[in-house]
Motif scaffolding. Structure first.
Motif, PDB file in Angstrom:
ATOM      1  N   LEU A 157       0.833  -1.203   0.000  1.00 56.07           N
ATOM      2  CA  LEU A 157       0.000   0.000   0.000  1.00 56.07           C
ATOM      3  C   LEU A 157       0.868   1.252   0.000  1.00 56.07           C
ATOM      4  O   LEU A 157       0.646   2.186  -0.782  1.00 56.07           O
ATOM      5  CB  LEU A 157      -0.921  -0.024   1.222  1.00 56.07           C
ATOM      6  CG  LEU A 157      -1.953   1.102   1.405  1.00 56.07           C
ATOM      7  CD1 LEU A 157      -3.074   0.630   2.338  1.00 56.07           C
ATOM      8  CD2 LEU A 157      -1.343   2.375   1.966  1.00 56.07           C
ATOM      9  N   GLY A 158       1.859   1.290   0.887  1.00 54.21           N
ATOM     10  CA  GLY A 158       2.729   2.459   0.994  1.00 54.21           C
ATOM     11  C   GLY A 158       3.489   2.742  -0.287  1.00 54.21           C
ATOM     12  O   GLY A 158       3.625   3.905  -0.698  1.00 54.21           O
ATOM     13  N   GLU A 159       3.959   1.685  -0.935  1.00 51.89           N
ATOM     14  CA  GLU A 159       4.704   1.865  -2.181  1.00 51.89           C
ATOM     15  C   GLU A 159       3.775   2.310  -3.315  1.00 51.89           C
ATOM     16  O   GLU A 159       4.149   3.155  -4.125  1.00 51.89           O
ATOM     17  CB  GLU A 159       5.413   0.561  -2.540  1.00 51.89           C
ATOM     18  CG  GLU A 159       6.565   0.229  -1.597  1.00 51.89           C
ATOM     19  CD  GLU A 159       7.184  -1.128  -1.882  1.00 51.89           C
ATOM     20  OE1 GLU A 159       6.551  -1.924  -2.611  1.00 51.89           O
ATOM     21  OE2 GLU A 159       8.277  -1.397  -1.348  1.00 51.89           O
ATOM     22  N   ASP A 160       2.562   1.737  -3.356  1.00 54.02           N
ATOM     23  CA  ASP A 160       1.615   2.116  -4.407  1.00 54.02           C
ATOM     24  C   ASP A 160       1.198   3.584  -4.295  1.00 54.02           C
ATOM     25  O   ASP A 160       0.947   4.252  -5.305  1.00 54.02           O
ATOM     26  CB  ASP A 160       0.375   1.223  -4.356  1.00 54.02           C
ATOM     27  CG  ASP A 160       0.648  -0.189  -4.850  1.00 54.02           C
ATOM     28  OD1 ASP A 160       1.752  -0.433  -5.378  1.00 54.02           O
ATOM     29  OD2 ASP A 160      -0.246  -1.050  -4.712  1.00 54.02           O
ATOM     30  N   LEU A 161       1.126   4.085  -3.049  1.00 51.74           N
ATOM     31  CA  LEU A 161       0.761   5.493  -2.837  1.00 51.74           C
ATOM     32  C   LEU A 161       1.979   6.419  -2.889  1.00 51.74           C
ATOM     33  O   LEU A 161       1.836   7.632  -2.696  1.00 51.74           O
ATOM     34  CB  LEU A 161       0.060   5.666  -1.489  1.00 51.74           C
ATOM     35  CG  LEU A 161      -1.320   5.012  -1.317  1.00 51.74           C
ATOM     36  CD1 LEU A 161      -1.926   5.396   0.027  1.00 51.74           C
ATOM     37  CD2 LEU A 161      -2.263   5.405  -2.442  1.00 51.74           C
TER      38      LEU A 161
END
Length: 372
Positions: free
Chosen positions: A172-176
């Protein structure tokens, strides 16, 4: 000499600063990695003998469950039953309907029935400790799943909840790209949820640009429907694109409700990241334009099988670990085929899925053949 000493001190300070910066950059990631490595080394030892111990034949096993909600539980029960039956034993499932007092009563009933082994699914130590103590004193082996019991002789297995939460949240953190607003669907009162909460807190330290704008969740007989209603209310508070970027669901029942709410509202701008996986979940993830893009999971059937095999090792008198973690995997929508698949086909796309031989003693192969 003074110039040489000054140069040496400068080099030391530069090295120290570099180490400090490296540790600061991703402290939680390193912590999770260490935890996972420690758990991975906790292998269940196997007997060197291929002869079937007489003690393990035709065992009567009791499975004491806090609750049986959703397809994860269904597939977990299926795994337990398949493994017990493959070994020639029988299993009785006690569903406690999310009532810890009833769960303690079910545990006492199993002990009084003088079963040959007890499997425990979820629950809390304060409710179950007395019953487990009675079982141990009666010589009945006990293996618990996703529980906080710490009793000598009792093995507690889990899905490595720290790793589960980190795999999903890191994606999630990388996608955002490290920035955005998210909502978390979570509920307290369950040992795995408490462990997952630790990683949620660490996640915000690793990704300070990501803000939690809401946290909610309930565990009930209609968890998915309740979550759907809660997410629908959430979307009314954040109606515009960019108000909310993602939802992190700490249980697949939460994820199912969130996905259905997003689909009905036509909110393709909000993505769902979850924990746990089932056949029903796979269908939701594989739908065209599904907001559910990733989940971290262990095969629920495999969890049941490993837990059962450790119980049989205990019944055979073998040494078993106090704690054992089943390896979790990250499943992303982009790695799945377009055509619908089920869990038994997932190993074709996720390397290592459903192929664990953990806690498998040599005599177990012969025991399964004798059953046939």
């Amino acid at each position: 000499m003074k110039k040489w000493i000054s140069a040496l001190l400068a080099l030391c300070l530069l090295a120290l600063a570099a180490c400090t910066n490296e540790q600061t950059a991703a402290p939680q990631k390193q912590s999770v990695a260490n935890e996972t490595t420690k758990e991975a080394k906790t292998e269940a030892p196997a007997s060197a003998s291929a002869e079937v111990p007489a003690k393990v034949k035709k065992l009567k096993v009791a499975l004491i469950m806090q609750m049986s909600i959703g397809t994860f539980s269904t597939q977990y029960i299926e795994g337990v039953k398949k493994q017990v039956e493959a070994f020639g034993g029988t299993v009785q499932v006690y569903n406690s309907d999310n009532d810890l007092a009833k769960m303690a009563s079910n545990l006492d009933a199993a002990v009084n029935a003088k079963v040959d082994g007890i499997l425990i699914d979820h629950g809390r130590a304060e409710a179950l400790k007395n019953g487990v103590d009675k079982a141990v004193k009666a010589g009945i082996p006990v293996v618990a799943f996703d529980n906080d019991l710490r009793i000598p002789g009792v093995t507690v297995i889990d899905q490595d909840d720290y790793s589960l939460a980190w795999k999903s949240l890191k994606t999630l953190g990388e996608d955002l790209n490290g920035k955005g607003n998210i909502a978390v669907v979570w509920v307290g009162g369950f040992a795995p949820m408490e462990r997952r909460s630790v990683i949620i807190d660490a996640f915000y330290k690793r990704y300070p640009g990501i803000k939690e704008v809401a946290r909610f969740g309930t565990a009930s007989a209609n968890t998915a429907l309740d979550t759907q209603a809660q997410v629908e209310a959430l979307l009314k508070k954040y109606p515009n694109k960019g108000d909310l970027d993602a939802i992190f669901a700490t249980w697949d029942e939460f994820a199912k409700g969130a996905v259905k709410a997003l689909e009905q509202a036509g909110r393709t701008d909000i993505k769902v990241y979850g924990i746990d996986l089932s056949n029903e979940d796979l269908q939701l993830m594989q739908k065209e334009n599904s907001p559910w893009v990733a989940t971290a999971a262990a095969d629920p059937a495999e969890v049941g099988k490993v837990q059962t095999r450790i119980l049989y090792q205990k019944a055979a008198g073998e040494a078993t670990p106090d704690v054992f973690s089943v390896e979790p995997y990250l499943v992303e929508k982009e790695t799945l085929p377009k055509e619908s698949i089920t869990m038994d086909k997932l190993s074709q796309y996720i390397n290592g899925w459903g192929t664990s031989k953990a806690a498998y003693s040599p005599w177990m192969t012969k025991l399964e053949k004798e059953k046939k």
